[in-house]
Design an enzyme around this catalytic site. Sequence first.
Site, PDB file in Angstrom:
ATOM      1  N   HIS A  76      91.073 126.481  81.956  1.00 51.72           N
ATOM      2  CA  HIS A  76      91.927 126.254  83.123  1.00 51.72           C
ATOM      3  C   HIS A  76      91.355 126.864  84.397  1.00 51.72           C
ATOM      4  CE1 HIS A  76      93.353 130.464  82.962  1.00 51.72           C
ATOM      5  NE2 HIS A  76      93.205 130.306  81.656  1.00 51.72           N
ATOM      6  N   ASP A  77      91.584 126.181  85.508  1.00 49.29           N
ATOM      7  CA  ASP A  77      91.269 126.676  86.856  1.00 49.29           C
ATOM      8  C   ASP A  77      89.783 126.897  87.095  1.00 49.29           C
ATOM      9  OD1 ASP A  77      94.131 127.076  87.828  1.00 49.29           O
ATOM     10  OD2 ASP A  77      94.133 128.368  86.066  1.00 49.29           O
ATOM     11  N   GLY A 135      88.597 130.816  81.712  1.00 44.19           N
ATOM     12  CA  GLY A 135      89.388 130.439  82.871  1.00 44.19           C
ATOM     13  C   GLY A 135      88.875 131.025  84.178  1.00 44.19           C
TER      14      GLY A 135
END
Length: 262
Positions: A118-119, A136
């Site tokens: 994520h991100d 992440g």
Amino acid sequence: MIHQLAAVDKRAKIKKNVIVEPFTTIAGDVEIGEGTWIGPNVTIMDGARIGKNCKIFPGTVIAGIPQDLKFEGEDSQVIIDDNTTIRESVTVNRGTKALGYTRIGKNCLIMATSHIAHDCVIGDNVVIVNGCGIAGHVEIGDFTVMGGLSAVHQFGKIGKHVMISGGTLVRKDIPPYVKVAREPMSYAGINSVGLRRRGFTNDKIFEIQKIYRYLFQSKMNITQASALIEKEMLPTAERDEILEFIRNSPRGIVKGYGTGRE
């Protein structure tokens, strides 16, 4: 162009000349650009935004929810830009409220079984070789090549035109234009072969080499070397990019070879 054995939500926005092979599942909040090929047994979940002329190979899962206990179901996306190829069984998780998206740039090649969490923000023309794990909030600059079975610590930053040796554990940030290798990871020279392939002149390559000699082959620490570079070398885009990267590296940059000093 959508196979009758594919499960495609009617709300999905799919452009012309997209091929969707059998046993693939595409959710409703999905956009796919012209000319993209989606192979068999691919899962594309809500929040995916896939550009033109991409290729997604079997077993891949795009826009799965983050593997992050802080995730609370917020709307977020995975953005994959044009002409990117994602090979077999890759997983790309969508963002959290921290950034709101995970992004892979144009003309990238993500090889089989790699994971992008994520991100993350991955630049253009990046190659990620088989079996890499990217945690992440990682940033990877344009034209970086990440060797197979490498892993990047969360919040890590990797500059442009970097070459990472296979199996490397990336615990520190890697500034632009360099090669890294060994365990623990350390500086292994500048990425001169890659830079020549991309049109850098010999003079420019020598300038970059001089900067990294100050940083990694002098008896100064990084702060002292950075100050001397700024004082003695004329400002150029490459000099300023390297110094700016170092200033904005809260984790600290990779150590110099043979010194054990970060």
